[in-house]
Scaffold this active site. Structure first.
Site, PDB file in Angstrom:
ATOM      1  N   ALA A  91      -3.332  -1.418  -2.483  1.00 20.45           N
ATOM      2  CA  ALA A  91      -4.504  -0.575  -2.687  1.00 20.45           C
ATOM      3  C   ALA A  91      -5.739  -1.428  -2.408  1.00 20.45           C
ATOM      4  O   ALA A  91      -5.707  -2.649  -2.528  1.00 20.45           O
ATOM      5  CB  ALA A  91      -4.523  -0.058  -4.119  1.00 20.45           C
ATOM      6  N   GLY A 100       0.567  -1.584  -3.538  1.00 17.18           N
ATOM      7  CA  GLY A 100       0.739  -0.209  -3.067  1.00 17.18           C
ATOM      8  C   GLY A 100       1.450  -0.144  -1.722  1.00 17.18           C
ATOM      9  O   GLY A 100       2.093   0.857  -1.403  1.00 17.18           O
ATOM     10  N   GLU A 110       0.300  -7.320  -8.474  1.00 16.39           N
ATOM     11  CA  GLU A 110      -0.758  -6.739  -9.313  1.00 16.39           C
ATOM     12  C   GLU A 110      -1.092  -7.608 -10.515  1.00 16.39           C
ATOM     13  O   GLU A 110      -2.232  -7.656 -10.976  1.00 16.39           O
ATOM     14  CB  GLU A 110      -0.349  -5.336  -9.792  1.00 16.39           C
ATOM     15  CG  GLU A 110      -0.417  -4.260  -8.716  1.00 16.39           C
ATOM     16  CD  GLU A 110       0.853  -4.119  -7.897  1.00 16.39           C
ATOM     17  OE1 GLU A 110       1.710  -5.034  -7.930  1.00 16.39           O
ATOM     18  OE2 GLU A 110       0.988  -3.099  -7.204  1.00 16.39           O
ATOM     19  N   GLU A 151       4.994  -0.292  -2.549  1.00 17.65           N
ATOM     20  CA  GLU A 151       5.322   0.998  -3.191  1.00 17.65           C
ATOM     21  C   GLU A 151       5.414   2.123  -2.166  1.00 17.65           C
ATOM     22  O   GLU A 151       6.241   3.027  -2.297  1.00 17.65           O
ATOM     23  CB  GLU A 151       4.279   1.316  -4.269  1.00 17.65           C
ATOM     24  CG  GLU A 151       4.399   0.363  -5.456  1.00 17.65           C
ATOM     25  CD  GLU A 151       3.237   0.471  -6.432  1.00 17.65           C
ATOM     26  OE1 GLU A 151       2.074   0.443  -5.972  1.00 17.65           O
ATOM     27  OE2 GLU A 151       3.482   0.590  -7.641  1.00 17.65           O
TER      28      GLU A 151
END
Ligand code: CO8
Length: 258
Positions: free
Chosen positions: A66, A110, A133, A113
């Site tokens: 992200a 992300g 993260e 993911e």
């Protein structure tokens, strides 16, 4: 789709390829990209000409996570009220056609993911997977703690999520995170061949197979076996089953209904 600015959409017969395209940010996922990805996937899912989808990035990065520059100023109230992160992730889950992630370079946060949310992953030998993260004072928010754990087991998932370390392609294949590893130069062809193979079979079988495998991730064995059995039975009502079995007996290639 028109006016895409953060992804590139190409079609090759029944196969669609989406290339994440924010090279300056290593394909970091922002709202625009996630909106374009969600809308494109939804429209491909509804397009009868398309049978399989590939999501890929660049040689350096599938996606580096992200967008940290966007998240840096986010506060809890906004994250919670706007349901930050889940935006369009649920869309990916609703896509019924098979999606292959073709991953080279970094697939972090992300990005990892997103690859995990696809149906299978083909990796280049330079691929690096990670959920870093924790280094930013957060935890994975788009399924990392759940899908990675299901994919590679608790010990390795804890190792990656708690230390933030990256996992290379060879270890990822050995751990069951990726289906195949190939040299970077062969990544695109390999993903295309896989997608074309899927597209050459009956559409109903592919949809039903994906649905049934996904049930294995979410439901009990008894429920999953029942779901599979009912799907198996229902395919005997299709012309694809008649054609597939007749072709085998007549020693010819099956001509499935598109
Ligand atoms: N967000 C924003 N910009 C990024 C990101 C990112 N995640 N990753 C890289 N960039 C940018 C860098 O800031 C840099 O830009 P600039 O040149 O303007 O400074 C450019 O991309 C190139 O990056 P580097 O210079 O750092 O390249 P290196 O080759 O030195 O390093 C790395 C590559 C190792 C990938 C490094 O960039 C890095 O560590 N990136 C961050 C990885 C990370 O922490 N990802 C997890 C983010 S948190 C997250 O994903 C939460 C998921 C929530 C769900 C998803 C919702 C969409």
């Amino acid at each position: 789709m028109e006016n895409l600015t953060t992804i590139v959409l190409e079609t090759f017969g029944a196969v669609a390829r989406i290339t994440l395209n924010r090279p300056q940010q290593l394909n970091a996922l922002n709202d625009v990209l996630m909106d374009e990805l969600g809308a494109t996937l939804t429209s491909l899912d509804a397009d009868p000409a398309i049978a399989a989808i590939i999501i890929t990035g660049s040689e350096k990065a599938f996606a580096a996570g992200a967008d940290i520059k966007v998240m840096a100023t986010l506060d809890f109230e906004t994250a919670y009220t706007q349901n930050f992160i889940t935006r369009n992730w649920d869309t990916i889950r609703t896509i019924r056609k098979p999606i292959i992630a073709a991953v080279a370079g970094f697939a972090l946060g992300g990005g990892c993911e997103l690859a995990l949310a696809c149906d299978t992953i083909v990796a280049a030998d330079n691929a690096q997977f990670g959920q870093p993260e924790i280094k930013l004072g957060i935890i994975p928010g788009a399924g990392g703690t759940q899908r990675l754990t299901r994919a590679i087991g608790k010990a390795k998932a804890m190792d990656m999520i708690l230390t933030g370390r990256m996992m290379g392609a060879a270890e990822a294949e050995q751990s069951g995170l990726v289906a195949r590893v190939v040299p970077f130069a062969e990544l695109n062809d390999t993903a295309m061949r896989m997608a074309n193979t899927i597209a050459s079979y009956g559409r109903l079988s592919a949809l039903m197979a994906k649905e049934a495998v996904n049930v294995a991730e979410e439901q009990s064995l008894s429920d999953g076996l029942l779901f599979e059995r009912r799907g198996f039975h229902s395919l005997f009502a299709t012309s694809d089953q008649k054609e597939g079995m007749a072709a085998f007996i007549e020693k010819r290639k099956a001509n499935f209904k598109a």
